[in-house]
Design an enzyme around this catalytic site. Structure first.
Site, PDB file in Angstrom:
ATOM      1  N   ASP A 179       0.878  -1.155   0.000  1.00 34.28           N
ATOM      2  CA  ASP A 179       0.000   0.000   0.000  1.00 34.28           C
ATOM      3  C   ASP A 179       0.930   1.223   0.000  1.00 34.28           C
ATOM      4  O   ASP A 179       2.131   1.109   0.289  1.00 34.28           O
ATOM      5  CB  ASP A 179      -0.926   0.001   1.218  1.00 34.28           C
TER       6      ASP A 179
HETATM    7  C1  BGC Z   1      -4.904   3.368   0.138  1.00 31.97           C
HETATM    8  C2  BGC Z   1      -4.985   2.385  -1.010  1.00 31.97           C
HETATM    9  C3  BGC Z   1      -4.777   3.120  -2.316  1.00 31.97           C
HETATM   10  C4  BGC Z   1      -3.455   3.844  -2.270  1.00 31.97           C
HETATM   11  C5  BGC Z   1      -3.155   4.628  -3.512  1.00 31.97           C
HETATM   12  C6  BGC Z   1      -3.678   4.217   0.088  1.00 31.97           C
HETATM   13  O1  BGC Z   1      -3.729   5.235   1.036  1.00 31.97           O
HETATM   14  O2  BGC Z   1      -4.958   2.671   1.358  1.00 31.97           O
HETATM   15  O3  BGC Z   1      -6.215   1.719  -1.016  1.00 31.97           O
HETATM   16  O4  BGC Z   1      -4.843   2.216  -3.376  1.00 31.97           O
HETATM   17  O5  BGC Z   1      -3.474   4.761  -1.178  1.00 31.97           O
HETATM   18  O6  BGC Z   1      -4.000   5.715  -3.657  1.00 31.97           O
END
Ligand code: BGC
Length: 747
Positions: A220
């Site tokens: 993530d």
């Molecule tokens: C989120 C993810 C997301 C990523 C990119 C993170 O803060 O938890 O679900 O895909 O950011 O935007």
């Protein structure tokens, strides 16, 4: 490639792209969110949906589509998002999210499907399979146990193995085994003390060796903890890129023989495979029909709406009736959630535009109140403070209901709310977050052009305090004390009244069930549409396991199907059971011997017995702590002591302490112990939220996440020198001059 190049390949080029190495024929690949439509940012990237993105179809959120219980529909949505990805040059899109709704207050529940692992897993699998048909990749997230937004970046999810397997990993397992996603995103949090990015048992043992996953694991955004451990664990790609995070430590570890270069080769090979496949898929430009996708978004919203109440058949409305349309959401529909899944829709119609202004409440045959949760009540990055709707919304419902006995409430929200007003109104239609075509869907549903056929994918408790985890959720560490008793598994066994049960939902027509038959392990039942509207029914199959051995829920969803029936039409639905339908996790999946009852039906409290199966399975011992424990007879909240007995160890909360702060601690953890961190805390918070309206979802998200980011995550996001953060850290730990030296150092 040189070792250095391979390490570099395993980190993104920037916020959204992977690194290209033209000399080796390795192209870069663009990724973007998300689960309900694309969020392709071409200029400024961010992970919380603040900056603009290219227009894309905003489908209903997972909270809504889950209520369709329609695998085919989820497949169509997956395929449509993939088509838009292909059109916009995106090789992998970041969704679906299959985390379990452990507690209704999790701010991000709207992005997830269900409290039930089987339902979540099956819907995700179909979405993935269909999305990937033409080579575009999906990314199942957030692996795993990411069930709270509070302190999501460094919280520790503490739970026992059985709960982990039966509840929290099962949706991922189904999604991976059946959907075969090209990528998986590891979560921010730790599980039992180990960050997901470093978790070899999770990312290699379970995901690859047990479930056969052969794709790529990415972090993530800024979830990488220890890059060396990450390579060992099978965490292939560090996102976002730009910081060279721990690249030097990786080189050193290889030089010292502590990290096998083969681990890096493996991850690099997975990156190459992913980007080459994406490049192949993106070669042929196929025109993408955004109008057709808008239609699909409308159909999805119609198929997912749940009719919770319909006294006197007040719905559907009749054309000749005088209708009052009330509530702020008539002009400003709440159709999606805030955060990284936020989409810039291709179209947006407001309810008032399709329903008209209507007449005054006093004059109306029927008053329709459009209400729910405003965006600042729920979103990524923060949990809800309570389960209530805003007082003024409740007041509005009550005032309208007092003036007009024929009041219909339409709810727009991404999670259950308390509904103490439910008895005062005639009908309630739950739209969830219905996406960009929600208003047209609503009109069709209200007037009977579409017949509601959704069923709840999560329980609606009467009040928040009825949830078993209410008294200890959320804390910095996730204490999963309730174990497997999440959602209906708890309410059923504890015999707690709820407002609406998991699996509940009405229709404008009626369905009758007949001839439930169990033949070996095949179950069939005949469903007839006995009413006067065409409609769809969700047939649910639950297995009620024996209650005299290891503690188990009273029943668990194991199969479901959606059938479309014309008035008078009947269909026989067949389900095949397998061993997993009966199994518990006890150091492996085992089927405890005993009598299992098979229940089928369309409403959770009107299930028919199809028969019983006597299983001669394995011996699964009753744990010594079970007799007389909360887990045998759940009621209210389990105590810390009961949980520790079940867990088999004492729980030791992490208490950040001066002198022992690490790169995993955040400004919020350190500010009360260090002047430097206090200054940083207020400065960062002020800077990040500058120009934003306090109290809005974006403000809450940014204010919260900016100061709860661990230092290492700040380093990854900012790309600033590591010594800058190590310097701050040393100062926070009371080593001011050492810290200053680091701050001034050039890396
Ligand atoms: C989120 C993810 C997301 C990523 C990119 C993170 O803060 O938890 O679900 O895909 O950011 O935007």
């Amino acid at each position: 490639m040189t070792l250095k190049e391979k390490i570099a390949l395993c980190e993104g080029k920037n916020f959204w792209e992977t690194k290209d190495f033209p000399a080796y024929g390795i192209p870069s690949m663009f990724m973007c969110d998300g689960p309900h439509g694309l969020r392709k940012q071409e200029s400024r990237g961010d992970h919380v949906g603040v900056h603009d993105s290219r227009p894309a179809t905003c489908f209903p959120s997972a909270v809504t589509t889950a209520c369709s219980w329609d695998q085919e529909l989820l497949g169509q949505i997956g395929a449509a998002i993939a088509a838009e990805a292909a059109d916009q040059g995106v090789g992998v899109f970041l969704g679906p999210g299959v985390n379990i709704k452990r507690n209704p207050l999790c701010g991000r529940n709207f992005e997830y499907f269900s409290e039930d692992p089987y339902l979540a897993g099956k819907l995700a699998a179909s979405f993935i399979k269909n999305a990937q048909k033409k080579g575009i990749g999906t990314c199942v997230k957030h692996f795993a146990c990411n069930n709270q937004e509070y302190r999501r970046l460094n919280s520790d999810s503490i739970l026992d193995e059985r709960t982990l397997r039966e509840i929290y990993l099962t949706p991922f397992e189904i999604a991976v085994r059946e959907g075969k996603p090209k990528t998986v995103m590891c979560a921010y949090n730790k599980i039992n003390g180990t960050y997901c990015s470093d978790h070899k048992e999770l990312l290699t043992g379970i995901l690859r060796e047990e479930w056969g996953f052969d794709g790529l694991v990415m972090t993530d955004w800024s979830a990488m903890h220890d890059r060396v451990a990450g390579f060992r664990a099978g965490c292939d790609l560090n996102m976002p890129g730009g910081s060279n995070y721990m690249a030097r430590e990786v080189l050193d570890a290889v030089a010292r023989g502590e990290l096998d270069e083969a681990d890096i080769d493996r991850s690099a090979a997975r990156v190459i495979k992913m980007v080459r496949e994406a490049a192949e898929a993106l070669k042929n430009k196929v025109p993408c029909d955004y109008d057709a996708h808008n239609e699909l978004a409308r159909i999805a919203a119609e198929q997912s709406a749940v009719l919770l109440k319909n006294e006197d058949h007040i719905l559907p409305l009749k054309k000749e009736q005088k209708i009052a349309i009330v509530g702020k959401m008539a002009k400003d529909i709440r159709y999606q959630g805030a955060g990284s899944s936020h989409i810039n829709p291709t179209k947006l119609v407001q309810p008032i535009e399709v329903l008209g202004e209507g007449v005054r409440v006093e004059e109306a045959d029927v008053a329709v109140v459009l209400t729910g949760l405003p965006p600042e009540y729920e979103g990524e990055g923060f949990d809800r403070d309570h389960m209530m709707m805003p007082a003024e919304e409740v007041k509005l419902i009550e005032e309208v209901a007092a003036k007009n006995p024929n009041t219909v409430v339409v709810l727009f929200c991404g999670a259950p709310v308390e509904t103490p007003w439910a008895d005062k109104v005639k009908a309630i239609l739950y739209m969830g977050l219905p996406g960009q075509a929600g208003a047209e869907a609503l009109k069709n549903l209200l007037y009977g052009v579409a017949n509601p056929s959704g069923k709840l994918a999560e329980t609606w408790p009467l009040k928040y305090s009825d949830c078993p985890s209410a008294s200890y959720y959320p804390q910095r560490d996730g204490q999963y004390r309730e174990g497997i008793y999440v959602g209906y598994r708890y309410y059923d066994k504890a015999n707690v009244d709820v407002r609406w049960k998991f699996g509940y939902g009405l229709s404008y027509t009626e369905f009758a069930y007949a001839d439930p038959v169990l033949d070996g392990e095949t179950v069939s039942v005949t469903v007839t549409n006995t009413g006067s509207y065409a409609g769809a029914e969700i047939v649910q199959l639950y297995v009620a396991p024996p209650q005299d051995g290891i503690h188990r829920p009273l029943r668990e969803l194991k199969r479901f199907a959606k059938v479309h029936l014309q008035p008078g039409e009947s269909k026989t639905v067949r389900f095949e059971l397998d061993e997993r339908c009966f199994a518990v996790w006890d150091d492996g999946w085992k089927v405890p011997s005993g009598r299992y009852t098979i229940l089928v039906g369309g409403q959770p409290d009107q299930l028919l017995v199809a028969g019983t199966i006597d299983k001669v399975g394995q011996t699964v011992a009753i744990p010594s702590w079970q007799p007389g424990s909360w887990y045998e007879k759940p009621q209210g909240a389990p105590s810390l002591e009961q949980w520790e007995q079940m867990l088999g160890r004492k729980y030791q909360p992490h208490v950040p302490q001066k002198g022992q702060f690490t790169m995993n601690d955040a400004l919020a953890d350190m500010k009360d112990h260090s002047l430097v961190m206090r200054v940083m805390y207020w400065n960062v918070r002020r800077k990040i939220t500058r120009g934003l309206q306090p109290g809005t979802a974006v403000y809450r998200m940014l204010a919260e996440s900016s100061v709860t980011n661990p230092l290492r995550s700040m380093q990854i996001f900012s790309g600033l020198r590591p010594s800058f953060f190590h310097g701050l850290l040393a100062m926070a730990n009371g080593r001011f001059f050492h810290g200053l030296k680091l701050l001034l150092k050039r890396d």
